[in-house]
Design a protein around this motif. Structure first.
Motif, mmCIF file in Angstrom:
data_model
loop_
_atom_site.group_PDB
_atom_site.id
_atom_site.type_symbol
_atom_site.label_atom_id
_atom_site.label_comp_id
_atom_site.label_asym_id
_atom_site.label_seq_id
_atom_site.Cartn_x
_atom_site.Cartn_y
_atom_site.Cartn_z
ATOM 1 N N ASN A 179 6.102 9.723 13.811
ATOM 2 C CA ASN A 179 7.278 10.438 14.296
ATOM 3 C C ASN A 179 7.688 11.586 13.375
ATOM 4 O O ASN A 179 8.876 11.800 13.115
ATOM 5 N N ASN A 180 6.671 12.326 12.905
ATOM 6 C CA ASN A 180 6.905 13.547 12.140
ATOM 7 C C ASN A 180 7.834 13.326 10.956
ATOM 8 O O ASN A 180 8.818 14.037 10.756
ATOM 9 N N ALA A 181 7.520 12.305 10.159
ATOM 10 C CA ALA A 181 8.317 12.005 8.973
ATOM 11 C C ALA A 181 7.410 11.470 7.872
ATOM 12 O O ALA A 181 6.293 11.003 8.140
ATOM 13 N N THR A 182 7.884 11.560 6.657
ATOM 14 C CA THR A 182 7.199 10.951 5.521
ATOM 15 C C THR A 182 8.109 9.880 4.938
ATOM 16 O O THR A 182 9.311 9.868 5.174
ATOM 17 N N ALA A 183 7.519 8.968 4.177
ATOM 18 C CA ALA A 183 8.304 7.890 3.584
ATOM 19 C C ALA A 183 7.831 7.617 2.161
ATOM 20 O O ALA A 183 6.642 7.763 1.856
ATOM 21 N N GLU A 184 8.769 7.208 1.325
ATOM 22 C CA GLU A 184 8.470 6.902 -0.083
ATOM 23 C C GLU A 184 9.164 5.609 -0.467
ATOM 24 O O GLU A 184 10.339 5.401 -0.148
ATOM 25 N N PHE A 185 8.448 4.719 -1.155
ATOM 26 C CA PHE A 185 8.972 3.420 -1.584
ATOM 27 C C PHE A 185 9.484 3.537 -3.017
ATOM 28 O O PHE A 185 8.739 3.874 -3.934
ATOM 29 N N PHE A 186 10.759 3.235 -3.224
ATOM 30 C CA PHE A 186 11.338 3.156 -4.563
ATOM 31 C C PHE A 186 11.406 1.691 -4.964
ATOM 32 O O PHE A 186 12.026 0.872 -4.285
ATOM 33 N N LYS A 216 11.107 15.014 8.722
ATOM 34 C CA LYS A 216 12.138 14.331 7.951
ATOM 35 C C LYS A 216 11.512 13.490 6.853
ATOM 36 O O LYS A 216 10.337 13.116 6.917
ATOM 37 N N ARG A 217 12.321 13.190 5.862
ATOM 38 C CA ARG A 217 11.838 12.422 4.707
ATOM 39 C C ARG A 217 12.695 11.183 4.511
ATOM 40 O O ARG A 217 13.920 11.275 4.418
ATOM 41 N N ILE A 218 12.023 10.045 4.435
ATOM 42 C CA ILE A 218 12.691 8.749 4.303
ATOM 43 C C ILE A 218 12.471 8.202 2.898
ATOM 44 O O ILE A 218 11.347 8.187 2.398
ATOM 45 N N ALA A 219 13.530 7.724 2.277
ATOM 46 C CA ALA A 219 13.434 6.980 1.024
ATOM 47 C C ALA A 219 13.728 5.513 1.328
ATOM 48 O O ALA A 219 14.772 5.194 1.912
ATOM 49 N N ARG A 253 16.161 15.438 -1.826
ATOM 50 C CA ARG A 253 14.827 15.464 -1.230
ATOM 51 C C ARG A 253 14.738 14.732 0.091
ATOM 52 O O ARG A 253 13.742 14.862 0.794
ATOM 53 N N PHE A 254 15.731 13.910 0.415
ATOM 54 C CA PHE A 254 15.571 12.990 1.530
ATOM 55 C C PHE A 254 16.653 13.169 2.590
ATOM 56 O O PHE A 254 17.803 13.494 2.280
ATOM 57 N N ASP A 255 16.252 12.906 3.825
ATOM 58 C CA ASP A 255 17.171 12.952 4.962
ATOM 59 C C ASP A 255 17.696 11.573 5.323
ATOM 60 O O ASP A 255 18.787 11.443 5.881
ATOM 61 N N PRO A 264 0.839 -1.189 0.000
ATOM 62 C CA PRO A 264 0.000 0.000 0.000
ATOM 63 C C PRO A 264 0.873 1.238 0.000
ATOM 64 O O PRO A 264 2.060 1.190 0.138
ATOM 65 N N GLY A 265 0.247 2.365 -0.101
ATOM 66 C CA GLY A 265 0.990 3.622 0.032
ATOM 67 C C GLY A 265 1.259 4.257 -1.304
ATOM 68 O O GLY A 265 1.288 3.623 -2.341
ATOM 69 N N SER A 266 1.512 5.515 -1.287
ATOM 70 C CA SER A 266 1.762 6.260 -2.509
ATOM 71 C C SER A 266 3.215 6.208 -2.884
ATOM 72 O O SER A 266 4.092 6.169 -2.054
ATOM 73 N N GLU A 267 3.534 6.190 -4.162
ATOM 74 C CA GLU A 267 4.897 6.279 -4.632
ATOM 75 C C GLU A 267 5.234 7.713 -5.007
ATOM 76 O O GLU A 267 6.293 8.005 -5.534
ATOM 77 N N THR A 268 4.351 8.609 -4.808
ATOM 78 C CA THR A 268 4.595 9.997 -5.171
ATOM 79 C C THR A 268 5.080 10.755 -3.957
ATOM 80 O O THR A 268 4.410 10.817 -2.944
#
Length: 350
Positions: free
Chosen positions: A83-90, A55-58, A111-113, A32-36
């Motif tokens: 925990n105040n972060a976003t994540a994206e699946f590559f 923070k942003r997780i890849a 774009r990512f931390d 599940p989840g968005s890839e955008t």
């Protein structure tokens, strides 16, 4: 591997991570989840806002069609949201070179931390991860060792945090479970067959040799067959048929959870004790129901959350352990006997 172990492998390079999965693991689910991802920004600009900035997780996983990677992703995504972060699946779809390019592109994008990397090929990603570390990105190697050493949880790339399943440790425990199964039958000799993952993979060979060493060190245990069982039910079924032709009185069989699921249909009613390498819900239930003697179990969704915890903590300036083994998250250090798995449900489906 427990990749698997992981579903059907399409290239040798990509297979290292998939096999390590055991270890094994299937491709039945879609994540599940968005890839955008959100609008572009730089890690430096976020750091300037302070440790409390979002923070942003890849996440560079094996593949979106892989149930094991999906479990990892679910843990990462849930932890990030809390925990105040976003994540994206590559999604490299099991392709090692695609994964390397995705990592390089993500470094360039700024774009990512945090990068969490489930490497399809632990050696191929090393230059890209060095580039990420040099760019100030926090990198966590999850499940698959990054580098060419398969006998350590230690980081092989300076600056990279590890949370891995050490292949030789996995193999040693599979062998030890085989010895325990033999002891439970009070046989001397006790005949054991080991269904290897993929003989073409250095990671799998390291796991196999560790399992063989543990079996051969035990009195009264005889390793009578080593056949490639792979990471599919069909592969396990065929391997088991070959084993029985040569060793019809085999007592214990060890292999990936998918291969053992295939072997089970061949040895049903013969009193053979089965040991899997993988912690799916199906493998856990097979042990709990008494159909399998044991399975090597890791809670992979929990491991994904732990990887996110380590990455975000380091990105926010906190001290974290650089080298970590996933087995600390598992009951009985990963040796999933019926007793150890009491009350455990498993965290992904095959």
């Amino acid at each position: 591997m427990h990749i698997r172990k992981y579903g059907q492998v399409r290239k040798t390079g990509m297979a290292v991570g998939a096999a390590a999965a055991v270890l094994a693991f299937s491709t039945a689910c879609v994540a599940p989840g968005s890839e955008t991802g959100p609008a572009s920004t730089t890690a430096a600009s976020q750091a300037a806002q302070g440790d409390d900035a979002q923070k942003r997780i890849a996440f560079f996983g094996f593949a979106r069609a892989n149930a094991f990677a999906v479990a990892t992703w679910n843990g990462i995504e849930e932890y990030a949201k809390a925990n105040n972060a976003t994540a994206e699946f590559f999604d490299p779809n099991f392709d090692a070179q695609t994964q390397v390019q995705q990592i390089q592109d993500a470094v360039t994008s700024k774009r990512f931390d945090v990068f969490i990397v489930q490497a399809n090929d632990g050696a191929s990603v090393v230059p890209a991860l060095r580039q990420a570390v040099a760019a100030g990105i926090t990198v966590v190697a999850e499940f698959t060792p990054v580098g060419t050493a398969y006998d350590t949880a230690d980081s092989q790339v300076p600056g990279v945090v590890t949370l891995v399943d050490v292949p030789t440790d996995n193999g040693k425990k599979l062998g030890e479970l085989g010895v325990e199964a033999c002891r439970s039958k009070n046989l001397d000799p006790c005949k054991v067959a080991y269904l290897e993952g993929m003989k073409s993979l250095p990671l799998d060979n390291a796991r196999t040799e560790a399992a063989v060493k543990a079996l051969e060190a035990a009195d009264g245990v005889e390793l009578v067959s080593r056949v490639e069982g792979g990471y599919t039910r069909e592969g396990g079924r065929k391997a088991m048929q070959d084993v029985l032709q040569a060793q019809p009185d085999v007592n214990v069989v060890i292999g990936s959870s998918q291969a053992i699921a295939g072997a089970e249909s061949v040895v049903k009613g013969k009193g053979v004790l089965l040991i899997g390498n993988g912690g799916s819900r199906q493998a856990v239930k097979a042990v709990q129901d008494g159909r399998w003697f044991a399975t090597y179990y890791l809670p992979e969704k929990s491991a994904g959350a732990k990887a996110a915890e380590l990455g975000l903590a380091k990105a926010r300036g906190q001290q974290v352990e650089e080298s970590n083994s996933e087995t600390v998250l598992a009951p009985n250090d990963g040796k999933g006997t019926k007793e150890a798995l009491a009350g455990v449900a498993g965290e992904y489906d095959e």
